[in-house]
Design an enzyme around this catalytic site. Structure first.
Site, PDB file in Angstrom:
ATOM      1  N   GLU A   1       0.887  -1.161   0.000  1.00 49.20           N
ATOM      2  CA  GLU A   1       0.000   0.000   0.000  1.00 49.20           C
ATOM      3  C   GLU A   1       0.922   1.206   0.000  1.00 49.20           C
ATOM      4  O   GLU A   1       1.140   1.853   1.016  1.00 49.20           O
ATOM      5  CB  GLU A   1      -0.919  -0.016   1.225  1.00 49.20           C
TER       6      GLU A   1
ATOM      7  N   GLU B   1       4.603   8.451  -3.796  1.00 49.83           N
ATOM      8  CA  GLU B   1       5.373   7.978  -2.652  1.00 49.83           C
ATOM      9  C   GLU B   1       6.482   7.024  -3.064  1.00 49.83           C
ATOM     10  O   GLU B   1       7.030   6.297  -2.229  1.00 49.83           O
ATOM     11  CB  GLU B   1       4.447   7.295  -1.636  1.00 49.83           C
TER      12      GLU B   1
END
Length: 668
Positions: free
Chosen positions: A144, A153
């Site tokens: 995730e 990210e």
């Protein structure tokens, strides 16, 4: 060892860097993160659990052991799901040490220590082999790693490394695939977040127009995405110029590349107009068949709007084209999505990149300074003609032919208003090099470079020598009264970011709740968090109440200012916190609010200033006003303001209006 940590200023919403000592509690970063919001995201949790069960079953059906690698494990939730689904062993990677320590405790508390190994490293540092972190490669990859932009990210480099060094060939992945969608729109409101519009000023000599420099008009803008809750944007605020277009997909079960790439999608415009903005979001499919799907689509593109999941950790993206371009209905165009290893951006072309052989352009970078100085809401604020008119009207009431005006505000256009409205001399303080250069460009574009004096200095360092030779007229100032206003707020979606989770899909995560509570008690309990409330569905349970008033005509008091009082909860509903904002009383007849733009509706629905963030104080427990026994409830408050630092602290106590006032404390 000293460290620097980012803090959001509740007044401006900008990030300020503060120095912390070696005893700084890193759990503060957890308290301000989205961990709790992710744990409360029921749709996300269920879809991940279903996908993990399916992946483990596929591996078992092949007669193999199910060895799981969980990158970015956080609380260890997905690893525990995997073991519960039948995985033989799970390696849970978490680089943030306080979070890794919490994951170890949560895994132990839930009885999975013999099946889950938490590794406190970045995934690119994990080793495989007899003496490594993992004895062999895994065959199920669970991650995730996604942000609102999907890849912001560092998902692509992490996947690339994992497939090369940590995973078996033909492994399973949960999620299995991600697809990015885009829609081209025309939107004056959103475009005002990116470009400086001509600003009109009515003067005694007629209308004057402040025009942007050509550099600002040509500038492609900031490279960063603007992530917002698109579900709170009215459909009347934009015109769709294209259908929703699937731009590109990433298959996470195969080798992933972090190299730069571009993907073109041809389309015929739905309407003629000015192409300005690209709205974008993504979905993830947890299984190869695409039956288990989690989508970030806004309501107008959602397959079932009734099942729309509100979430704050994943929102939607607003991208701005380098320049607005005219499009004609029926004339085919090509929307191109570009990405490198961390960022996505868009361009509009007449033919696809594959046909014309063009190399995709480099990521747009601001070269005009404006996008470095002004954030998106600030662009919108400066372009707000109604706000400009209010300031202009206030200036008209105080300016005299011999007035000397000093403007203290980086990147403000008030100095130009003062000049056009008749001030004899105007000085503006620009404390940063970026604001100094930008304002020089704007003054030059409007032939005011010799009319307005720029002082590049911090306001508190200003001396009489800086004004030497300038006329001084202390009485010729704009009267500004600042009122700090508060009211109680019902906002479940926002409050749950800080609310305890307890049990998540059958797993005990109280340790995470305790960590957040401890962090908030440690420092943040008396501090506000800046949030753009226009993006969050919320209701007001009380009437606005003036807390503190500051007269800018008087010297700033060196000592703290304190106020005590109470707020009566007049509407039914659960109160999750108190919101504070400022109202600037320019003149007796003119007020600019950073909070409510008009009184709340009968049911308490609010219209918040879209250009500002409001200061929200979260209650540790929800307040549920009772009726009629005991009378209405009140929230007693104590507010303390430090004028020299701008810090505001606030404590709350709940009591019934007919009781002795000694109720439970609402300190976090």
């Amino acid at each position: 060892m000293k460290i620097f940590c980012g803090r959001a200023n509740p007044t401006t919403g900008s990030v300020e860097w503060l120095e912390e000592d070696e005893h700084y509690d890193y759990h503060q970063e957890i308290a301000r993160s989205s961990y709790a919001d992710m744990l409360h995201d029921k749709d996300r949790n269920i879809k991940y659990y279903q996908g993990i069960r399916a992946a483990v079953s596929r591996v078992k059906d092949r007669g193999q052991k199910a060895l799981v690698l969980d990158i970015g494990t956080g609380t260890g939730l997905l690893s525990m799901m995997a073991v519960t689904a039948g995985a033989d062993f799970c390696y849970a990677i978490e680089v943030f040490k306080p979070m890794a320590d919490a994951a170890v405790k949560i895994v132990e508390k839930n009885g999975f220590s013999d099946k889950i190994k938490v590794i406190n490293k970045h995934s690119t540092e994990v080793t495989v082999g007899p003496d490594g972190d993992m004895p062999c490669r895994a065959n199920i990859l669970i991650t995730e790693l996604f942000d609102t932009e999907l890849i912001g990210e560092g998902a692509l480099p992490s996947y690339e490394h994992a497939h090369r060094h940590l995973m078996q060939e033909d492994c399973e992945a949960v999620p299995h695939r991600a697809t990015v969608y885009a829609q081209l729109v025309e939107s004056r409101r959103m475009w005002s977040w990116n470009k400086l519009f001509p600003i009109r000023v009515q003067t005694s000599l007629g209308e004057q127009v402040i025009v942007p420099p050509s550099e600002l008009e040509r500038c492609p803008g900031a490279p960063s995405v603007y992530d917002i809750q698109l579900n709170q944007v009215s459909p009347t605020d934009f015109t769709a110029l294209s259908d929703v277009l699937p731009m590109f997909s990433v298959d996470f079960s195969k080798q992933v590349s972090s190299s730069a790439a571009c993907y073109g999608r041809q389309f015929e415009p739905l309407a003629s107009g000015q192409a300005q903005v690209v709205l974008s979001w993504w979905d993830i499919e947890m299984d190869p068949e695409g039956k288990i799907r989690c989508t970030m689509a806004p309501f107008w593109a959602h397959t079932d709007p009734q099942e729309l999941q509100w979430r704050d950790h994943w929102m939607q993206c607003v991208y701005f084209l380098p320049q607005e371009e005219p499009v004609v209905q029926g004339s085919a165009l090509c929307l191109v999505a570009h990405h490198d290893d961390y960022c996505v951006w868009y361009s509009l072309q007449r033919t696809s990149p594959q046909k014309n052989g063009r190399i995709h352009p480099a990521r747009p970078v601001c070269d005009c300074q404006a996008h470095l100085l002004w954030n998106r809401p600030r662009f919108g604020e400066i372009n707000d003609q109604h706000r400009t008119d209010q300031y202009a009207q206030a200036l008209r009431t105080v300016l005299k032919p011999d007035s000397v005006c000093l403007c203290v505000s980086d990147g403000s256009l008030l100095s130009m208003l003062a000049h056009y409205l008749g001030a004899e001399q105007v000085l503006t303080i620009e404390s940063s090099a970026a604001s100094h250069r930008l304002m020089k460009k704007i003054f030059k574009a409007n032939h005011l470079e010799d009319k307005i004096n720029v002082i590049e200095k911090r306001p508190e360092l200003l001396t009489s020598a800086d004004l030497e030779g300038k006329k001084k007229s202390p009485s010729d100032v704009l009267v500004l009264l600042l009122a700090l206003i508060s009211r109680s707020l019902s906002c479940w979606d926002l409050w749950r970011i800080r609310s305890p989770c307890g049990d998540c899909e059958g797993f005990d995560v109280h340790i995470m709740d305790d960590m957040i509570k401890h962090a908030l008690d440690f420092r943040e309990s008396k501090e506000a968090e800046p949030h753009p409330l226009w993006e969050y569905p919320c209701r007001s349970l009380s009437e606005p109440q003036q807390i503190l008033t500051f007269d800018f005509r008087q010297p700033v008091p060196p000592q703290s200012v304190r106020a005590e009082g109470s707020i009566e909860l007049r509407r039914p509903g659960r109160s999750h916190g108190a919101v504070l904002w400022m109202e600037y009383h320019l003149t007796p007849d003119s007020t600019i609010s950073t909070g409510l733009l008009k009184p709340a509706e009968d049911k308490g629905y609010c219209c918040w200033n879209p250009h500002c963030k409001q200061a929200v104080y979260f209650f540790s427990t929800m307040l549920d006003p009772r009726a009629p026994l005991g009378g209405p409830q009140t929230v007693s408050y104590t507010v303390e303001f430090q004028p020299l630092t701008g810090d505001v602290t606030m404590d709350f106590t709940l009591s019934d209006s007919l009781s002795d006032g000694r109720g439970p404390s609402l300190k976090k």
